[in-house]
Design an enzyme around this catalytic site. Structure first.
Site, short mmCIF file in Angstrom:
data_model
loop_
_atom_site.label_atom_id
_atom_site.label_comp_id
_atom_site.label_asym_id
_atom_site.label_seq_id
_atom_site.Cartn_x
_atom_site.Cartn_y
_atom_site.Cartn_z
CB SER B 187 -0.99 0.02 1.16
OG SER B 187 -0.12 0.24 2.47
CE1 TYR B 189 2.38 2.97 7.98
CE2 TYR B 189 1.70 0.90 7.08
CZ TYR B 189 2.36 1.69 8.03
OH TYR B 189 3.15 1.13 9.24
CG HIS B 190 2.42 -1.51 3.98
ND1 HIS B 190 1.07 -1.57 3.79
CD2 HIS B 190 2.49 -1.88 5.14
CE1 HIS B 190 0.65 -2.33 4.75
NE2 HIS B 190 1.30 -2.54 5.88
CE LYS B 193 5.75 3.30 9.20
NZ LYS B 193 6.06 3.79 10.39
#
Lengths: 398, 398
Positions: B187, B189-190, B193
């Site tokens: 995603s 979001y991932h 990171k």
């Protein structure tokens, strides 16, 4: 094809736009004029007397009868306008040059580091996001850099984007797979292109965006067939400590009778490509797009490698200049090898212009021709990679 | 030690701050209150009645006699203030939780994708940049995610951050080296990171910043020894479609007599860790910092893996709830294995709390206790990973 060129007023974007227009494509330049603003900021100026974008486009129309439109728009900041432009223009291809492209500039200060990260990451992500939101099947062609590879991991040959690896898994034994080449950026600027690479892989996988990433070497050469058609079409030539490539700095130093300043031992090996070959590569990339659902198509856009000290020697031989070694402001190995695969473009028909045959033209048609415009204060590299780094240029050359 | 906790008002940041304060550290919370603002935006609310940060801090002082200070500051937006805070407070450690942490929220819309990229990348880079500009030797501890690994490349066991590979080089033959594990985010979001990971590697190399990156699994459990000391210290419990983890949603569904909604076959395997173990891991990470010049120290912060359907079965057995399979809004494999190395924390003394022994407490002390506060409208996942994706929740459960 309808092609949007993001950053189309810049050093690569401008000749690429003209080349694609001459080939018959409908080209629209998107630019926020940031490169010209940065000239003001750092008190630098192109050696060649470039014209405003308006004058350039008028000259192109006058000389060729072809129209290139332009839209002033900040891709990193103005998402709604970017999206509206994509929806209205419905491009087949978007070429993405809209990033801050100087490693030394990205290392000038915390402010410059932060600007480079913020601008480049958001520019790339906004383009990806706008393509998906538009629902159009756009081929995105991005200008990356050889710098994502660092100098290659553990001395291995640098493949085109993907590396075949074996892993000895505790449970499953030997596993072979292909991975994106592990990045090892040497500056904040180079790092942004590594971040881009991760975003491209994700959007190609999740949203089936068709993406080509060109890992480009250092460009040399100032003009192309098209930019030579008229004085008002001339391309920029940077020789300042931030935007000037090593070769351009040597050319200018030779033109005004200064020693060629080599950082450290000059044992750094770099990859190079002529500007004319760059625009040809863009043409080839556009003609050979990936399919929806394909992984990102990665080309190494370079044609030869040289050590910096050998480059200096080449320029010195042609011009009679002397060579001076100065401390290296970058944090990097003093000497490195660089072995790079570039089969893809060669197989698709690229016929490289070599430095040994093209350098004299640069010496005569650019550096010597505009030597009266040289500002020697621009040449020294002033950005230091770390606090501990020695200033790059001894007092006498500042 | 002086410790700044960025995002110290959030689900992980709050219990970590209390734990470190109880251990005798001088803790300063930095937060922009974005998590509470997002509650307003998405019309969601913690199941547990959390207090304002001011009330929380006053309660901590009242109950323990210890002072935690707080500064309202946007790490991604207010660089000068962040730098000034680092310069003034001179922390030994900065713990970085200041990122948007929900995958579904990051996929809600182009606006949410863009916010997550812009916020998370700039937050992380600002922290790194401020540490370097301050000239202080700060240990940065970052909360990453197991999601950077995807589900492991080609089914291999997931090591702690670095992968040993062999490459068959055309010139040099077999070359072995260690690389950062190739990322495969699921995603936006991932992906942030993964971008963080690249920035950490660069700053550890170029600026010798000491960095620990914790690749955390899904947290379960709501409270820790410290947050249970007083009702005003209670931690948040999210069960909405964006911020609620799969286990929390099951617990709330069971508490109000609804079927547990399993996405797809429930064959997705996920990594888990209890909140109490998370704060202990932070303590261990702080006590075992890397040295200047070391590569980033990476721990897998997880203690067990479970398939989603097995989790549902576990909750169903304890509570008597039924299970309903609904379409998966995420773009992911229906079934995946997940084998993860987590030796580092275990060797350093972590004694994991297992789901089988701790789940009943969650059912009774959180879900059942606050069942009157449940808003069923919050539960369905509404973010779709792609245009083609089927809506996640059938009409009857919306």
């Amino acid at each position: 094809m309808k092609i949007l060129v993001l950053g189309g007023d810049g050093f690569c974007g401008w000749p690429a736009s003209l080349h694609l227009s001459r080939l018959g494509h409908d080209v629209v330049i998107i630019d926020n004029m940031s490169r010209r603003r940065i000239d003001q900021e750092i008190h630098a100026e192109s050696l060649t007397p470039i014209r405003s974008l308006g004058e350039r486009l008028a000259a192109w129309q006058r000389v060729t009868g072809k129209t290139i439109r332009s839209i002033t728009l900040d891709v990193a900041e103005d998402y709604p306008e970017l999206l509206a432009t994509v929806m209205t223009e419905r491009p087949d291809v978007i070429i993405h040059y809209a990033e801050q492209r100087s490693a030394p500039y990205s290392m000038r200060s915390p402010k410059h580091k932060r600007y480079t990260i913020d601008n480049n990451v958001n520019a790339t992500h906004n383009v990806l996001c706008a393509i998906v939101e538009s629902g159009l099947d756009v081929h995105l062609v991005h200008l990356g850099t050889m710098g994502v590879y660092g100098y290659g991991t553990a001395g291995m040959t640098i493949p085109e984007g993907y590396l075949s690896i074996s892993v000895n898994d505790p449970d499953k034994g030997e596993i072979s797979t292909d991975i994106l080449y592990p990045t090892n950026p040497g500056s904040i600027y180079h790092m942004t292109k590594c971040l881009d690479q991760t975003m491209f892989a994700y959007y190609a996988k999740n949203d089936r965006v068709r993406i080509t990433d060109l890992h480009q070497g250092i460009i040399w050469g100032t003009n192309t067939i098209e930019t030579k058609l008229d004085d008002d079409l001339i391309n920029r030539f940077d020789y300042d400590g931030d935007y000037g490539t090593v070769l351009n700095r040597f050319l200018v130093q030779a033109a005004v009778g200064y020693p060629l300043t080599v950082h450290g031992t000059g044992g750094q090996t770099r990859a190079f490509i002529h500007l004319q070959d760059m625009v040809r590569c863009i043409e080839i990339a556009i003609d050979n797009p990936p399919q929806p659902g394909d992984k990102v198509k990665i080309f190494n856009q370079m044609t030869e490698t040289h050590r910096v000290r050998d480059l200096a020697g080449l320029v010195a031989r042609i011009t009679g200049a002397s060579v001076a070694n100065v401390p290296n402001p970058r944090k990097e190995d003093a000497e490195n090898d660089l072995v790079v695969a570039n089969d893809s473009f060669i197989e698709l028909g690229l016929k490289p212009i070599t430095l040994s045959e093209g350098l004299l033209v640069e010496v005569e048609e650019t550096a010597a021709k505009y030597r009266d415009r040289v500002d020697l204060n621009q040449i020294p590299a002033r950005s230091l990679w770390t606090r501990e780094q020695a200033p790059g240029i001894p007092e006498g050359y500042r």
